[in-house]
Design an enzyme around this catalytic site. Structure first.
Site, PDB file in Angstrom:
ATOM      1  N   HIS A  33       5.602   0.484   6.898  1.00 34.94           N
ATOM      2  CA  HIS A  33       4.828   1.586   6.298  1.00 34.94           C
ATOM      3  C   HIS A  33       5.701   2.369   5.308  1.00 34.94           C
ATOM      4  O   HIS A  33       6.863   2.680   5.605  1.00 34.94           O
ATOM      5  CB  HIS A  33       4.319   2.524   7.400  1.00 34.94           C
ATOM      6  CG  HIS A  33       3.279   3.477   6.914  1.00 34.94           C
ATOM      7  ND1 HIS A  33       3.603   4.646   6.264  1.00 34.94           N
ATOM      8  CD2 HIS A  33       1.929   3.417   6.940  1.00 34.94           C
ATOM      9  CE1 HIS A  33       2.485   5.286   5.937  1.00 34.94           C
ATOM     10  NE2 HIS A  33       1.451   4.554   6.339  1.00 34.94           N
TER      11      HIS A  33
ATOM     12  N   GLU B 280       5.880   5.457   4.451  1.00 33.00           N
ATOM     13  CA  GLU B 280       6.469   6.717   4.938  1.00 33.00           C
ATOM     14  C   GLU B 280       7.764   6.420   5.707  1.00 33.00           C
ATOM     15  O   GLU B 280       8.784   7.101   5.534  1.00 33.00           O
ATOM     16  CB  GLU B 280       5.470   7.451   5.849  1.00 33.00           C
ATOM     17  CG  GLU B 280       6.040   8.737   6.416  1.00 33.00           C
ATOM     18  CD  GLU B 280       5.203   9.333   7.538  1.00 33.00           C
ATOM     19  OE1 GLU B 280       3.970   9.321   7.451  1.00 33.00           O
ATOM     20  OE2 GLU B 280       5.803   9.810   8.518  1.00 33.00           O
TER      21      GLU B 280
ATOM     22  N   SER C 198      -4.969   1.825   6.114  1.00 35.88           N
ATOM     23  CA  SER C 198      -4.574   3.184   6.504  1.00 35.88           C
ATOM     24  C   SER C 198      -4.114   3.207   7.963  1.00 35.88           C
ATOM     25  O   SER C 198      -4.896   2.932   8.882  1.00 35.88           O
ATOM     26  CB  SER C 198      -5.772   4.125   6.300  1.00 35.88           C
ATOM     27  OG  SER C 198      -5.655   5.257   7.131  1.00 35.88           O
TER      28      SER C 198
ATOM     29  N   ASN D  39      -3.250   5.727   9.939  1.00 39.66           N
ATOM     30  CA  ASN D  39      -3.846   6.707  10.847  1.00 39.66           C
ATOM     31  C   ASN D  39      -5.287   6.349  11.195  1.00 39.66           C
ATOM     32  O   ASN D  39      -5.749   6.616  12.293  1.00 39.66           O
ATOM     33  CB  ASN D  39      -3.705   8.127  10.268  1.00 39.66           C
ATOM     34  CG  ASN D  39      -4.615   8.349   9.087  1.00 39.66           C
ATOM     35  OD1 ASN D  39      -5.801   8.588   9.260  1.00 39.66           O
ATOM     36  ND2 ASN D  39      -4.094   8.261   7.872  1.00 39.66           N
TER      37      ASN D  39
HETATM   38  S1  SF4 Z   1      -1.390  12.941   8.173  1.00 40.19           S
HETATM   39 FE1  SF4 Z   1      -1.704  14.222   6.351  1.00 40.19          FE
HETATM   40  S2  SF4 Z   1      -0.930  16.280   6.883  1.00 40.19           S
HETATM   41 FE2  SF4 Z   1      -0.110  14.797   8.374  1.00 40.19          FE
HETATM   42  S3  SF4 Z   1       1.868  14.187   7.532  1.00 40.19           S
HETATM   43 FE3  SF4 Z   1       0.396  12.667   6.827  1.00 40.19          FE
HETATM   44  S4  SF4 Z   1      -0.260  13.442   4.836  1.00 40.19           S
HETATM   45 FE4  SF4 Z   1       0.735  15.138   5.895  1.00 40.19          FE
END
Ligand code: SF4
Length: 284
Positions: free
Chosen positions: A123, A125, A217, A219
């Protein structure tokens, strides 16, 4: 058929902020080079491309001096330096919560901890955080991946912002057994926790859950997992056109949840499609 939307759901603070900065910049300069997709949602990317966004994979793909955009996932110090060698016109959409994980990783490194990052190594990030974590850092995506040598010495732990708390707990338990010193920063972001909790709360009240969000995605994928773990029949779609009419007709109570990168217009389209399915000829 009853339709209930999980609360909160959909766009989080960080993605909303990054997209609004990108839109403002596009309005001012007309064309911007985004390093990676600024939002994990193909429909939203299509809309932004029409406004002038050009998605590139590498800083070298940005013509010298042209404006560049860093998405909410952030980048490593090395990538930032490459971008700066290309252009000084950078719009930085790094989410402050991601920035916090990067800072915590840098702090732990500076204080002599060997870093463990709980997350998905592929990922963006996590790749960005790795750049702050220093030599010997490793990414753990599953408690079974903790090797005996990962437990030795001073271990510092941070977590990808969108991970499930249950995974963080398992990794901490696995590391505690043989580690001299373990320092943990729970860096899962509040927006993620609230969205996951909203799915947990809604799941027992519905007989079907539709999770809408990009298949790329992270999340959104976690929301799907949570809903399925709760034993609810769950559809993962990116767009209302992927709805399975047969599945919808069998349900009496449908829950809707959306990933933190799903724009509101896609959720609204889905709700109106389900509302039209209530009519006798709906979703034929
Ligand atoms: S889910 Fe949204 S608010 Fe949380 S760290 Fe990721 S970009 Fe930022």
């Amino acid at each position: 058929m009853k339709v209930t939307v999980a609360r909160p759901t959909g766009l989080c603070f960080g993605v909303r902020r990054a997209i609004s900065e990108l839109e403002n910049a596009l309005e001012n300069v007309g064309k911007i080079y985004g390093l990676g997709s600024p939002i994990h949602n193909p429909q939203e990317i299509e809309r932004l491309e029409k406004l002038g966004l050009v998605v590139v994979k590498d800083p070298a793909d940005i013509p010298p001096g042209q404006p560049a955009f860093i998405r909410a996932h952030g980048v490593s110090p090395e990538v930032r330096a490459s971008l700066l060698r290309r252009t000084d016109r950078i719009v930085d959409g790094t989410c402050p919560f991601v920035r916090n994980v990067q800072e915590k990783a840098a702090l732990l490194r500076q204080e002599g901890y060997r870093l463990v990052i709980v997350g998905d190594a592929s990922h963006p990030e996590v790749q960005g955080i790795m750049g702050y974590a220093g030599e010997g850092a490793r990414v753990v995506g599953n408690a079974s991946e903790i090797s005996p040598d990962a437990r030795n010495g001073k271990i510092g732990l941070v977590c990808q912002t969108t991970q499930k708390v249950s995974l963080l707990e398992k990794v901490v338990r696995g590391l505690l057994t043989h580690t001299e010193e373990l320092r943990v920063f729970n860096t899962i972001c509040g927006a993620t926790l609230e969205r996951q909790q909203a799915v947990m709360d809604l799941a027992p009240r519905v007989d079907g859950m539709i999770v809408i969000g990009g298949k790329n995605s992270a999340n959104t994928g976690k929301l799907v997992e949570i809903s399925r773990e709760a034993g609810v029949s769950t559809l993962w779609i990116e767009h209302y056109e992927e709805l399975d009419g047969g599945w919808v007709r069998e349900k009496e109570n449908i829950g809707i949840a959306a990933g933190a990168s799903t724009p509101e217009w896609l959720i609204r389209q889905l709700i109106s499609t389900l509302e039209s399915a209530r009519s006798p000829r709906g979703m034929d």
